[in-house]
Design an enzyme around this catalytic site. Structure first.
Site, PDB file in Angstrom:
ATOM      1  N   PRO A  99     100.182  -2.751 -67.322  1.00 40.15           N
ATOM      2  CA  PRO A  99     100.302  -1.379 -66.563  1.00 40.15           C
ATOM      3  C   PRO A  99     100.602  -1.609 -65.001  1.00 40.15           C
ATOM      4  O   PRO A  99     100.319  -2.545 -64.271  1.00 40.15           O
ATOM      5  CB  PRO A  99      98.567  -1.002 -66.427  1.00 40.15           C
ATOM      6  CG  PRO A  99      98.181  -2.005 -67.490  1.00 40.15           C
ATOM      7  CD  PRO A  99      98.745  -3.345 -67.416  1.00 40.15           C
ATOM      8  N   GLU A 100     101.718  -0.540 -64.858  1.00 36.87           N
ATOM      9  CA  GLU A 100     102.275  -0.529 -63.402  1.00 36.87           C
ATOM     10  C   GLU A 100     101.737   0.792 -62.878  1.00 36.87           C
ATOM     11  O   GLU A 100     100.960   1.588 -63.370  1.00 36.87           O
ATOM     12  CB  GLU A 100     103.688  -0.612 -63.671  1.00 36.87           C
ATOM     13  CG  GLU A 100     104.277  -1.873 -63.968  1.00 36.87           C
ATOM     14  CD  GLU A 100     105.691  -2.088 -64.043  1.00 36.87           C
ATOM     15  OE1 GLU A 100     106.319  -1.557 -63.142  1.00 36.87           O
ATOM     16  OE2 GLU A 100     106.216  -2.500 -65.127  1.00 36.87           O
ATOM     17  N   HIS A 107      87.261  -6.447 -78.501  1.00 31.59           N
ATOM     18  CA  HIS A 107      87.941  -6.960 -77.356  1.00 31.59           C
ATOM     19  C   HIS A 107      86.938  -5.902 -76.033  1.00 31.59           C
ATOM     20  O   HIS A 107      87.662  -5.827 -75.046  1.00 31.59           O
ATOM     21  CB  HIS A 107      89.329  -6.586 -77.061  1.00 31.59           C
ATOM     22  CG  HIS A 107      90.029  -7.643 -77.990  1.00 31.59           C
ATOM     23  ND1 HIS A 107      89.959  -9.055 -77.881  1.00 31.59           N
ATOM     24  CD2 HIS A 107      91.215  -7.297 -78.913  1.00 31.59           C
ATOM     25  CE1 HIS A 107      90.738  -9.445 -78.878  1.00 31.59           C
ATOM     26  NE2 HIS A 107      91.504  -8.465 -79.505  1.00 31.59           N
ATOM     27  N   ARG A 140      93.196  -9.753 -73.400  1.00 32.98           N
ATOM     28  CA  ARG A 140      93.721 -10.843 -72.569  1.00 32.98           C
ATOM     29  C   ARG A 140      92.606 -11.432 -71.447  1.00 32.98           C
ATOM     30  O   ARG A 140      92.653 -12.680 -70.982  1.00 32.98           O
ATOM     31  CB  ARG A 140      95.202 -10.807 -71.722  1.00 32.98           C
ATOM     32  CG  ARG A 140      96.071 -10.668 -72.647  1.00 32.98           C
ATOM     33  CD  ARG A 140      96.676 -11.688 -73.625  1.00 32.98           C
ATOM     34  NE  ARG A 140      97.012 -12.887 -72.867  1.00 32.98           N
ATOM     35  CZ  ARG A 140      98.338 -13.074 -72.124  1.00 32.98           C
ATOM     36  NH1 ARG A 140      99.475 -12.143 -72.548  1.00 32.98           N
ATOM     37  NH2 ARG A 140      98.777 -14.004 -71.555  1.00 32.98           N
TER      38      ARG A 140
END
Ligand SMILES: [Zn+2]
Length: 285
Positions: A2-3, A102, A121
């Site tokens: 995400p930016e 997750h 991750r």
């Protein structure tokens, strides 16, 4: 990853759904997601019973201002800080919704609602910053952060000063959060296309006019990304679990081998500092 536009999209969703609501409890499923305090129990005790006043964004960091429901004039605010890193998602859902494998942290609210942090991750992080401390003293990345592209500080002079001594390729410099806060691979490629700059150009070779175009282009691509509700690329989801719309309108990102939307030449891909860079050899010099 995400930016800025994706994090801003999440921030707007969080403000829409969680403001003025009280955190009634929390369950930390993966302890290392909590970067501070070091004891997970202190994190849970710190946020429990606090109401979210508002969410701020600094670069790619999300900061929730937490207040005690009965505020005392001498009580300072504390902060819940979140960084999504590679794959983090903050989802606003009903507590009974089956737990994804997750899921890392669960924040419980009234009416069976929950803010769930899902992170495949596991690089995502959360901090609770106690009232006695400033967020930048606890969250090291905040202290190093450059100006936000939407702040008044982010001028052509500011960018020129940040780039003038660097011999790195401009693309690599743009990914450095101490040069510009919030840019990542997608929007850096897009901003370089809009400003007509080849990504491998050393910063010291940039002319003033190019830096002027680049400063404008950064703000422009980020604005477009926010208006699109974030990107379709990667696994980005807003707080309601919906993907953004930016991908369909990308100029060069992820378009290697396709034709340039401006001149018709083929979009190329090169690697710079281990990251893919997409550009048009005709439009970017
Ligand atoms: Zn072109």
């Amino acid at each position: 990853m995400p930016e800025l536009p994706e994090v801003e999209t999440v921030r707007r969703g969080l403000n829409q759904f969680t403001c003025h609501q009280k955190i009634v409890g929390a369950d930390v499923l993966l302890h290392r997601t909590i970067a501070y305090p070091h004891a997970v129990n202190d994190f849970v005790t710190g946020i429990q019973g606090k109401a979210i006043a508002t969410w701020h964004r600094r670069g790619k960091y999300l900061l929730a201002e937490l207040v005690s429901p009965v505020s005392h004039p001498n009580t300072f605010k504390s902060f819940l800080v979140v960084h999504l890193r590679m794959t983090g998602q903050l989802l606003w859902l009903h507590r009974q919704k089956p737990l994804h494998k997750h899921a890392r942290v669960r924040l419980f609210f009234d009416n069976e609602q929950e803010l769930r942090f899902v992170d495949q991750r596991t690089f995502g992080q959360m901090w609770w910053v106690p009232p006695s401390s400033a967020p930048a003293t606890i969250v090291a990345g905040l202290a190093k952060l450059a100006a936000d592209p939407f702040s008044q500080e982010f001028t052509v002079d500011y960018l020129a000063q940040k780039l003038q001594t660097s011999r790195r390729p401009i693309k690599t410099a743009l990914l450095d959060q101490s040069v510009v806060a919030g840019l990542g691979n997608i929007y850096a490629d897009e901003a370089l296309f809009l400003s007509g700059i080849q990504p491998a150009t050393p910063c010291t070779h940039l002319q003033r006019q190019q830096i002027e175009r680049l400063q404008k282009a950064i703000v422009e691509v980020l604005t477009t990304g926010i208006e699109a509700g974030g990107t379709t690329f990667s696994n980005f989801l807003n707080v309601k679990g919906i993907n953004g719309n930016y991908g369909g309108m990308a100029w060069v990102y992820n378009r290697a081998g396709k034709t340039c939307r401006v001149c018709g030449h083929t979009i190329e891909r090169i690697r710079l500092a281990g990251r893919s860079s997409h550009f048009c050899t005709q439009c970017q010099q």
